[in-house]
Design a protein around this motif. Structure first.
Motif, PDB file in Angstrom:
ATOM      1  N   LEU A   1       0.992  -1.074   0.015  1.00 58.34           N
ATOM      2  CA  LEU A   1       0.117  -0.103  -0.098  1.00 58.34           C
ATOM      3  C   LEU A   1       1.008   1.249   0.119  1.00 58.34           C
ATOM      4  O   LEU A   1       1.568   1.490   0.834  1.00 58.34           O
ATOM      5  CB  LEU A   1      -0.973  -0.029   1.155  1.00 58.34           C
ATOM      6  CG  LEU A   1      -1.765   1.053   1.395  1.00 58.34           C
ATOM      7  CD1 LEU A   1      -2.863   1.345   0.067  1.00 58.34           C
ATOM      8  CD2 LEU A   1      -2.431   1.015   2.741  1.00 58.34           C
ATOM      9  N   TYR A   2       0.685   2.220  -0.930  1.00 58.21           N
ATOM     10  CA  TYR A   2       1.624   3.380  -1.277  1.00 58.21           C
ATOM     11  C   TYR A   2       0.609   4.487  -0.870  1.00 58.21           C
ATOM     12  O   TYR A   2      -0.459   4.697  -1.757  1.00 58.21           O
ATOM     13  CB  TYR A   2       1.950   3.631  -2.480  1.00 58.21           C
ATOM     14  CG  TYR A   2       2.999   2.546  -3.320  1.00 58.21           C
ATOM     15  CD1 TYR A   2       4.414   3.071  -3.448  1.00 58.21           C
ATOM     16  CD2 TYR A   2       2.823   1.035  -3.309  1.00 58.21           C
ATOM     17  CE1 TYR A   2       5.450   2.107  -3.670  1.00 58.21           C
ATOM     18  CE2 TYR A   2       3.735   0.391  -3.755  1.00 58.21           C
ATOM     19  CZ  TYR A   2       4.921   0.556  -4.151  1.00 58.21           C
ATOM     20  OH  TYR A   2       5.917  -0.187  -4.653  1.00 58.21           O
TER      21      TYR A   2
ATOM     22  N   ARG B   1      -0.046  -3.943  -5.846  1.00 58.88           N
ATOM     23  CA  ARG B   1       0.530  -2.601  -5.442  1.00 58.88           C
ATOM     24  C   ARG B   1      -0.746  -1.725  -5.731  1.00 58.88           C
ATOM     25  O   ARG B   1      -1.118  -1.195  -6.595  1.00 58.88           O
ATOM     26  CB  ARG B   1       1.711  -2.148  -6.254  1.00 58.88           C
ATOM     27  CG  ARG B   1       2.912  -2.982  -6.367  1.00 58.88           C
ATOM     28  CD  ARG B   1       4.088  -2.751  -7.545  1.00 58.88           C
ATOM     29  NE  ARG B   1       5.299  -3.529  -7.032  1.00 58.88           N
ATOM     30  CZ  ARG B   1       6.299  -3.495  -6.332  1.00 58.88           C
ATOM     31  NH1 ARG B   1       6.164  -2.278  -5.661  1.00 58.88           N
ATOM     32  NH2 ARG B   1       7.148  -4.311  -6.162  1.00 58.88           N
ATOM     33  N   ILE B   2      -1.105  -1.042  -4.566  1.00 63.09           N
ATOM     34  CA  ILE B   2      -2.098  -0.283  -4.476  1.00 63.09           C
ATOM     35  C   ILE B   2      -1.709   1.272  -4.054  1.00 63.09           C
ATOM     36  O   ILE B   2      -0.869   1.360  -3.077  1.00 63.09           O
ATOM     37  CB  ILE B   2      -3.127  -0.665  -3.227  1.00 63.09           C
ATOM     38  CG1 ILE B   2      -3.339  -2.287  -3.607  1.00 63.09           C
ATOM     39  CG2 ILE B   2      -4.476   0.172  -3.479  1.00 63.09           C
ATOM     40  CD1 ILE B   2      -4.247  -2.170  -4.917  1.00 63.09           C
ATOM     41  N   ALA B   3      -1.964   2.360  -4.803  1.00 63.00           N
ATOM     42  CA  ALA B   3      -1.785   3.729  -4.540  1.00 63.00           C
ATOM     43  C   ALA B   3      -2.935   4.235  -4.125  1.00 63.00           C
ATOM     44  O   ALA B   3      -3.933   4.188  -4.489  1.00 63.00           O
ATOM     45  CB  ALA B   3      -1.141   4.196  -5.975  1.00 63.00           C
ATOM     46  N   ALA B   4      -2.815   5.383  -3.089  1.00 58.60           N
ATOM     47  CA  ALA B   4      -3.513   6.088  -2.177  1.00 58.60           C
ATOM     48  C   ALA B   4      -2.900   7.490  -2.514  1.00 58.60           C
ATOM     49  O   ALA B   4      -2.306   7.658  -1.574  1.00 58.60           O
ATOM     50  CB  ALA B   4      -4.228   5.823  -1.055  1.00 58.60           C
TER      51      ALA B   4
ATOM     52  N   THR C   1       5.103   6.960   1.001  1.00 56.49           N
ATOM     53  CA  THR C   1       5.280   5.911   2.458  1.00 56.49           C
ATOM     54  C   THR C   1       4.472   4.669   2.158  1.00 56.49           C
ATOM     55  O   THR C   1       3.443   4.325   1.385  1.00 56.49           O
ATOM     56  CB  THR C   1       4.215   6.425   3.682  1.00 56.49           C
ATOM     57  OG1 THR C   1       5.005   7.656   3.977  1.00 56.49           O
ATOM     58  CG2 THR C   1       4.251   5.458   4.697  1.00 56.49           C
ATOM     59  N   VAL C   2       5.127   3.492   2.152  1.00 54.28           N
ATOM     60  CA  VAL C   2       5.170   2.193   1.783  1.00 54.28           C
ATOM     61  C   VAL C   2       4.651   1.533   2.814  1.00 54.28           C
ATOM     62  O   VAL C   2       5.684   1.091   3.739  1.00 54.28           O
ATOM     63  CB  VAL C   2       6.112   1.732   0.757  1.00 54.28           C
ATOM     64  CG1 VAL C   2       5.577   0.122   0.305  1.00 54.28           C
ATOM     65  CG2 VAL C   2       6.336   2.624  -0.277  1.00 54.28           C
ATOM     66  N   LEU C   3       3.680   0.487   2.859  1.00 53.08           N
ATOM     67  CA  LEU C   3       3.287  -0.310   3.852  1.00 53.08           C
ATOM     68  C   LEU C   3       3.148  -1.732   3.285  1.00 53.08           C
ATOM     69  O   LEU C   3       2.562  -1.984   2.217  1.00 53.08           O
ATOM     70  CB  LEU C   3       2.077  -0.154   4.604  1.00 53.08           C
ATOM     71  CG  LEU C   3       1.940   1.343   5.304  1.00 53.08           C
ATOM     72  CD1 LEU C   3       0.476   1.157   6.217  1.00 53.08           C
ATOM     73  CD2 LEU C   3       2.994   1.320   6.226  1.00 53.08           C
TER      74      LEU C   3
END
Length: 229
Positions: free
Chosen positions: A3-4, A154-157, A191-193
């Motif tokens: 999660l980005y 890979r998910i971007a928010a 920020t990457v989780l």
């Protein structure tokens, strides 16, 4: 799953858009993200977040989906307080020791005394986050997540400072007053989780990087311009 969480570029808040520097930051993000790509892109409904996401969407040939709960307006309404000049600002944008030294429930601190709805506003973010992650395949169970649909997406928010820091405190199980006093996220920062798909079917996000702006250096942009305001 990765999660980005990406803060919008340098904004012109008056017009809810990006400055020229903000547009350059958004282009730098697109150059960074075209290397590995995203599977899905989500954004706040506000213009500055959408404009930050658009170059990445164009480079990757993806459409963005808006998530109303990621709006900074909702968060500011709940978590802003009257400052010494009589204007409203983020309640947590105060001397960090005022947050760190308080021993009661964070929302009972004098820092949040003139907020419209500090506790319920944060709870709203928590509930919306849990719903969002559940839709992505990870259902909250206490402080951890039950893996419903394990994946390597890979998910971007693309979102904001206030919403982003409140959201991160929940995802990482860090009390919000501790997170707000100890961490910050810059304009266009990444920020990457990582949600590891463990065999027992449970996971908890681990922070791989926080507020990374390596794309700014890579594109030779001015790192002395304001990045936190």
């Amino acid at each position: 799953m990765y999660l980005y969480i990406i803060r919008h570029g340098e904004p012109d808040y008056a017009t809810d858009s990006l400055t020229e520097m903000g547009k350059k930051q958004a282009s730098a993000l697109a150059a960074r993200f075209c290397i590995h790509g995203f599977d899905e892109i989500y954004t706040s409904p506000l213009g500055r977040a959408i404009q930050t996401a658009q170059p990445t969407c164009e480079r990757l040939g993806l459409s963005y989906k808006t998530e109303d709960w990621m709006s900074e307006d909702l968060t500011f309404d709940d978590l802003s307080a009257e400052n010494e000049n009589g204007k409203r600002d983020w309640a947590f944008a105060c001397q960090s020791t005022k947050l760190l030294d308080y021993t009661g429930e964070w929302y009972d601190s004098p820092v949040f005394s003139t907020c419209r709805a500090a506790q319920s506003g944060y709870t709203r973010i928590v509930e919306c986050s849990d719903d969002f992650l559940s839709r992505l395949g990870y259902k909250r169970d206490g402080k951890i997540y039950r893996t419903i649909s394990p994946n390597k997406k890979r998910i971007a928010a693309f979102c904001h400072h206030g919403l982003g820091t409140a959201w991160l405190s929940h995802l990482l199980s860090i009390p919000p007053n501790i997170f707000w006093s100890s961490f910050n996220i810059a304009h266009s920062s990444v920020t990457v989780l990582e949600f590891n798909n463990y065999p027992d079917g449970f996971t908890a996000p681990q922070c791989v990087c926080l507020s990374d702006i390596s794309h700014i250096y890579n594109e030779g942009l001015d790192v002395n311009s304001p990045v936190f305001g």
